[in-house]
Design a protein around this motif. Structure first.
Motif, PDB file in Angstrom:
ATOM      1  N   TYR A 113       5.774  -5.759  -9.109  1.00 12.08           N
ATOM      2  CA  TYR A 113       5.600  -4.329  -8.864  1.00 12.08           C
ATOM      3  C   TYR A 113       6.900  -3.532  -8.950  1.00 12.08           C
ATOM      4  O   TYR A 113       6.874  -2.306  -8.888  1.00 12.08           O
ATOM      5  CB  TYR A 113       4.968  -4.103  -7.487  1.00 12.08           C
ATOM      6  CG  TYR A 113       3.592  -4.693  -7.362  1.00 12.08           C
ATOM      7  CD1 TYR A 113       2.534  -4.207  -8.115  1.00 12.08           C
ATOM      8  CD2 TYR A 113       3.339  -5.747  -6.491  1.00 12.08           C
ATOM      9  CE1 TYR A 113       1.259  -4.746  -8.003  1.00 12.08           C
ATOM     10  CE2 TYR A 113       2.077  -6.289  -6.370  1.00 12.08           C
ATOM     11  CZ  TYR A 113       1.037  -5.792  -7.131  1.00 12.08           C
ATOM     12  OH  TYR A 113      -0.216  -6.331  -7.017  1.00 12.08           O
ATOM     13  N   ASN A 173      -1.809  -3.058  -2.187  1.00 10.20           N
ATOM     14  CA  ASN A 173      -3.218  -2.910  -2.523  1.00 10.20           C
ATOM     15  C   ASN A 173      -3.287  -2.214  -3.879  1.00 10.20           C
ATOM     16  O   ASN A 173      -3.085  -1.003  -3.975  1.00 10.20           O
ATOM     17  CB  ASN A 173      -3.935  -2.083  -1.452  1.00 10.20           C
ATOM     18  CG  ASN A 173      -5.408  -1.941  -1.703  1.00 10.20           C
ATOM     19  OD1 ASN A 173      -5.862  -1.925  -2.841  1.00 10.20           O
ATOM     20  ND2 ASN A 173      -6.172  -1.822  -0.625  1.00 10.20           N
ATOM     21  N   GLU A 174      -3.537  -2.978  -4.928  1.00 11.45           N
ATOM     22  CA  GLU A 174      -3.520  -2.438  -6.289  1.00 11.45           C
ATOM     23  C   GLU A 174      -4.527  -1.312  -6.497  1.00 11.45           C
ATOM     24  O   GLU A 174      -4.308  -0.424  -7.317  1.00 11.45           O
ATOM     25  CB  GLU A 174      -3.778  -3.548  -7.306  1.00 11.45           C
ATOM     26  CG  GLU A 174      -2.626  -4.508  -7.445  1.00 11.45           C
ATOM     27  CD  GLU A 174      -2.876  -5.580  -8.483  1.00 11.45           C
ATOM     28  OE1 GLU A 174      -4.036  -5.752  -8.930  1.00 11.45           O
ATOM     29  OE2 GLU A 174      -1.907  -6.259  -8.867  1.00 11.45           O
ATOM     30  N   ASP A 175      -5.630  -1.342  -5.765  1.00  8.11           N
ATOM     31  CA  ASP A 175      -6.661  -0.315  -5.933  1.00  8.11           C
ATOM     32  C   ASP A 175      -6.232   1.032  -5.360  1.00  8.11           C
ATOM     33  O   ASP A 175      -6.777   2.067  -5.745  1.00  8.11           O
ATOM     34  CB  ASP A 175      -7.968  -0.755  -5.267  1.00  8.11           C
ATOM     35  CG  ASP A 175      -8.568  -1.985  -5.928  1.00  8.11           C
ATOM     36  OD1 ASP A 175      -8.316  -2.194  -7.127  1.00  8.11           O
ATOM     37  OD2 ASP A 175      -9.288  -2.725  -5.230  1.00  8.11           O
ATOM     38  N   ASN A 176      -5.277   1.039  -4.449  1.00  8.10           N
ATOM     39  CA  ASN A 176      -4.909   2.281  -3.761  1.00  8.10           C
ATOM     40  C   ASN A 176      -3.481   2.760  -3.969  1.00  8.10           C
ATOM     41  O   ASN A 176      -3.160   3.886  -3.582  1.00  8.10           O
ATOM     42  CB  ASN A 176      -5.152   2.132  -2.260  1.00  8.10           C
ATOM     43  CG  ASN A 176      -6.612   1.971  -1.947  1.00  8.10           C
ATOM     44  OD1 ASN A 176      -7.467   2.584  -2.578  1.00  8.10           O
ATOM     45  ND2 ASN A 176      -6.924   1.122  -0.982  1.00  8.10           N
ATOM     46  N   SER A 191      -3.073   6.099  -6.120  1.00  3.33           N
ATOM     47  CA  SER A 191      -3.592   7.289  -5.433  1.00  3.33           C
ATOM     48  C   SER A 191      -2.710   7.641  -4.232  1.00  3.33           C
ATOM     49  O   SER A 191      -2.521   8.819  -3.926  1.00  3.33           O
ATOM     50  CB  SER A 191      -5.047   7.095  -5.007  1.00  3.33           C
ATOM     51  OG  SER A 191      -5.169   6.068  -4.062  1.00  3.33           O
ATOM     52  N   HIS A 192      -2.149   6.651  -3.556  1.00  2.00           N
ATOM     53  CA  HIS A 192      -1.219   6.914  -2.446  1.00  2.00           C
ATOM     54  C   HIS A 192       0.018   7.668  -2.941  1.00  2.00           C
ATOM     55  O   HIS A 192       0.434   8.659  -2.335  1.00  2.00           O
ATOM     56  CB  HIS A 192      -0.806   5.602  -1.773  1.00  2.00           C
ATOM     57  CG  HIS A 192       0.299   5.762  -0.778  1.00  2.00           C
ATOM     58  ND1 HIS A 192       0.115   6.326   0.457  1.00  2.00           N
ATOM     59  CD2 HIS A 192       1.619   5.463  -0.859  1.00  2.00           C
ATOM     60  CE1 HIS A 192       1.262   6.354   1.107  1.00  2.00           C
ATOM     61  NE2 HIS A 192       2.197   5.834   0.326  1.00  2.00           N
TER      62      HIS A 192
END
Length: 133
Positions: A53, A113-116, A119-120
């Motif tokens: 990341y 958390n790759e899904d969020n 958006s964060h």
């Protein structure tokens, strides 16, 4: 990357130094980061990076977690995750995160958390350029 942090009552800085090529070329990022008001005399005790990341996880003695973007030095996330002192941590390759142990015997697994995460960065940090990078 070589990363480290310095926290004093007057200032708190995150440093990332990348050495590449022959002869070595230095690319340096220095970024001030905010420290909670109750943690003026706190200091970093653990700093682990995630190559996947491009981030650094930093844990302070008083149990604060900071997540930095290595390229820009910007703070992506910060929160107090424990009231006990942390005494060890290491990278957790399976999740590209870290695992840390505090003096109360708690073992914490910390990861992105790759899904969020995008958006964060866009909605909470209001930093579209960071989300794109």
């Amino acid at each position: 990357f070589f990363v480290f942090a310095n926290q004093k009552p007057q200032f708190s800085k995150f440093f990332a130094i990348e050495l590449e090529g022959q002869p070595f070329q230095k690319h340096r990022t220095i970024y001030d980061y905010a420290v909670p008001s109750d943690a003026e005399y706190d200091f970093p005790v653990a700093l682990q990076t995630s190559e996947k990341y491009g981030i650094a996880f930093m844990i302070s003695k008083m149990g604060h977690l900071f997540i930095f973007d290595i390229s820009s030095g910007k703070t992506i996330f910060s929160h107090r995750i424990s009231t006990s002192t942390f005494f060890t941590s290491t990278s957790l390759i399976s999740s590209a995160g870290i695992i840390a142990i505090n003096t109360a015997g708690q073992v914490l697994s910390i990861s992105i958390n790759e899904d969020n995460i995008l958006s964060h960065i866009i909605n909470e940090l209001k930093d579209v350029p960071l989300a794109i990078s």
